[in-house]
Design a protein around this motif. Structure first.
Motif, short mmCIF file in Angstrom:
data_model
loop_
_atom_site.label_atom_id
_atom_site.label_comp_id
_atom_site.label_asym_id
_atom_site.label_seq_id
_atom_site.Cartn_x
_atom_site.Cartn_y
_atom_site.Cartn_z
N ASN A 67 0.82 -1.21 0.00
CA ASN A 67 0.00 0.00 0.00
C ASN A 67 0.86 1.26 0.00
OD1 ASN A 67 -2.43 -1.38 -0.07
ND2 ASN A 67 -2.73 -1.33 2.15
N ASN A 68 2.00 1.22 0.69
CA ASN A 68 2.92 2.36 0.65
C ASN A 68 3.36 2.65 -0.77
OD1 ASN A 68 2.90 2.86 3.40
ND2 ASN A 68 4.79 1.75 3.81
N LEU A 69 3.69 1.60 -1.50
CA LEU A 69 4.21 1.78 -2.86
C LEU A 69 3.11 2.10 -3.85
CD1 LEU A 69 7.07 -0.87 -3.09
CD2 LEU A 69 7.08 1.48 -2.25
N VAL A 70 1.88 1.70 -3.55
CA VAL A 70 0.73 2.14 -4.35
C VAL A 70 0.55 3.64 -4.16
CG1 VAL A 70 -1.78 2.02 -4.60
CG2 VAL A 70 -0.46 -0.09 -4.40
N SER A 71 0.63 4.10 -2.90
CA SER A 71 0.52 5.53 -2.61
C SER A 71 1.62 6.33 -3.27
CB SER A 71 0.56 5.77 -1.09
OG SER A 71 -0.57 5.23 -0.46
N ASP A 72 2.83 5.76 -3.31
CA ASP A 72 3.98 6.47 -3.89
C ASP A 72 4.01 6.39 -5.42
OD1 ASP A 72 4.82 7.26 -1.45
OD2 ASP A 72 6.46 5.83 -1.27
N GLY A 73 3.09 5.64 -6.02
CA GLY A 73 3.01 5.59 -7.48
C GLY A 73 3.88 4.54 -8.14
N TYR A 74 4.53 3.67 -7.35
CA TYR A 74 5.33 2.59 -7.95
C TYR A 74 4.44 1.45 -8.46
CZ TYR A 74 9.64 4.36 -5.69
OH TYR A 74 10.72 5.10 -5.30
N LEU A 75 3.40 1.14 -7.70
CA LEU A 75 2.56 -0.03 -7.98
C LEU A 75 1.11 0.38 -8.21
CD1 LEU A 75 3.82 -2.46 -5.17
CD2 LEU A 75 4.62 -2.35 -7.55
N VAL A 85 3.78 -3.29 -11.46
CA VAL A 85 4.73 -2.18 -11.42
C VAL A 85 4.34 -1.18 -12.50
CG1 VAL A 85 7.13 -1.48 -11.63
CG2 VAL A 85 6.56 -3.70 -10.59
N ILE A 86 4.11 0.07 -12.12
CA ILE A 86 3.73 1.08 -13.11
C ILE A 86 4.77 2.19 -13.24
CG2 ILE A 86 1.25 0.67 -12.91
CD1 ILE A 86 1.09 3.19 -11.15
N SER A 87 5.75 2.23 -12.31
CA SER A 87 6.79 3.25 -12.40
C SER A 87 8.00 2.81 -11.60
CB SER A 87 6.28 4.59 -11.87
OG SER A 87 7.31 5.57 -11.88
N SER A 88 9.18 3.21 -12.06
CA SER A 88 10.40 2.92 -11.30
C SER A 88 10.84 4.14 -10.50
CB SER A 88 11.53 2.52 -12.25
OG SER A 88 11.78 3.54 -13.19
N LEU A 89 10.04 5.21 -10.57
CA LEU A 89 10.31 6.43 -9.82
C LEU A 89 9.07 6.79 -9.01
CD1 LEU A 89 12.02 8.58 -12.60
CD2 LEU A 89 13.15 7.45 -10.67
#
Length: 253
Positions: A67-75, A85-89
């Motif tokens: 959920n952290n990485l979904v919030s950060d836009g990675y997943l 995975v939708i972004s590496s940044l």
């Protein structure tokens, strides 16, 4: 599970002797999987069960890290398909919170939050349309006071599937935005805000101690997750001569 030599060389796991929470450690490990290319762009990541087995942690820990990485836009979570995975940044998400400023009310401001009602009955059809759901929706109505005088009404609508245990949480003392970020099945990633001046009627006028038809400031917010799912709708009503509304932006974790 068998690992080849390359996997073994790069494999990291959580350190249970570290004071840092396990889900934070796991979040960092997952970011490294993405930035290194081991979890490739547009690739489906391992299931929660597989990650639990690999890192010997609970599903709650794995879910918090994801959920952290979904919030950060990675997943991104795609219902019925998995997490990709939708972004590496990282994408800078913004949480919103509201507060009253000391210079507006003076140095000795006493702020209070009174819960008027909490339930799932009689949700307006337009609110369900905003939230794009047929599920039950929690309706939280609060009165905010400054130095014992009513400042504004705070109304929130949260789909039950986003935060099933909302009725058991301490919403009188903890920001609903914070609770959504900590406990919600989806996190706030985007907020669309509309501000207008409108007239107040009925119970709203009574709670605000204003005459019906009085003009008030109305602030509407639609809250969305990173996959554009509505996670909540809030609105604020207050007399325009009583306060100044300030919005503060913070980085989401």
């Amino acid at each position: 599970m068998m690992h080849n030599e390359t996997e073994l060389f790069h494999f990291k796991t959580v350190d249970r002797f570290n004071r840092e929470k396990l889900y934070i450690q796991l979040t960092r490990i997952f970011v490294e999987e993405i930035s290194s290319g081991r979890w490739k762009l547009n690739q489906k990541i391992p299931t929660e069960e597989e990650l639990c087995g690999k890192y010997d942690v609970s599903k709650i820990t794995v879910r918090q890290a994801i959920n952290n990485l979904v919030s950060d836009g990675y997943l991104m979570k795609i219902q019925g398909k998995g997490t990709y995975v939708i972004s590496s940044l990282p994408i800078v998400g913004l949480a919103m919170k509201t507060r009253f400023t000391e210079d507006m009310f003076g140095k000795e401001v006493k702020a209070e939050k009174e819960i008027i009602s909490l339930g799932t009955e009689d949700i307006p059809p337009e609110v369900k349309a905003y939230l794009r759901t047929n599920d039950a929706v929690y309706h939280v109505l609060c009165k905010r006071k400054m130095n014992e005088k009513t400042a504004y009404l705070d109304e929130s609508f949260i789909p039950r599937h986003i935060m099933p245990d909302l009725s058991n949480l301490d919403i009188a003392h903890i920001s609903l935005y914070s609770l959504l970020q900590e406990r919600g099945s989806k996190k706030i990633f985007k907020v669309i805000q509309t501000v207008e001046v409108s007239k107040v009627w009925g119970d709203s006028a009574k709670y605000l101690e204003l005459k019906e038809g009085t003009h008030v400031l109305a602030v509407h917010r639609l809250l969305f997750s990173s996959d554009n799912t509505p996670v909540g709708y809030t609105r604020f009503l207050g007399g325009t001569d009583r306060y100044k509304f300030q919005t503060e932006f913070e980085r989401i974790r």
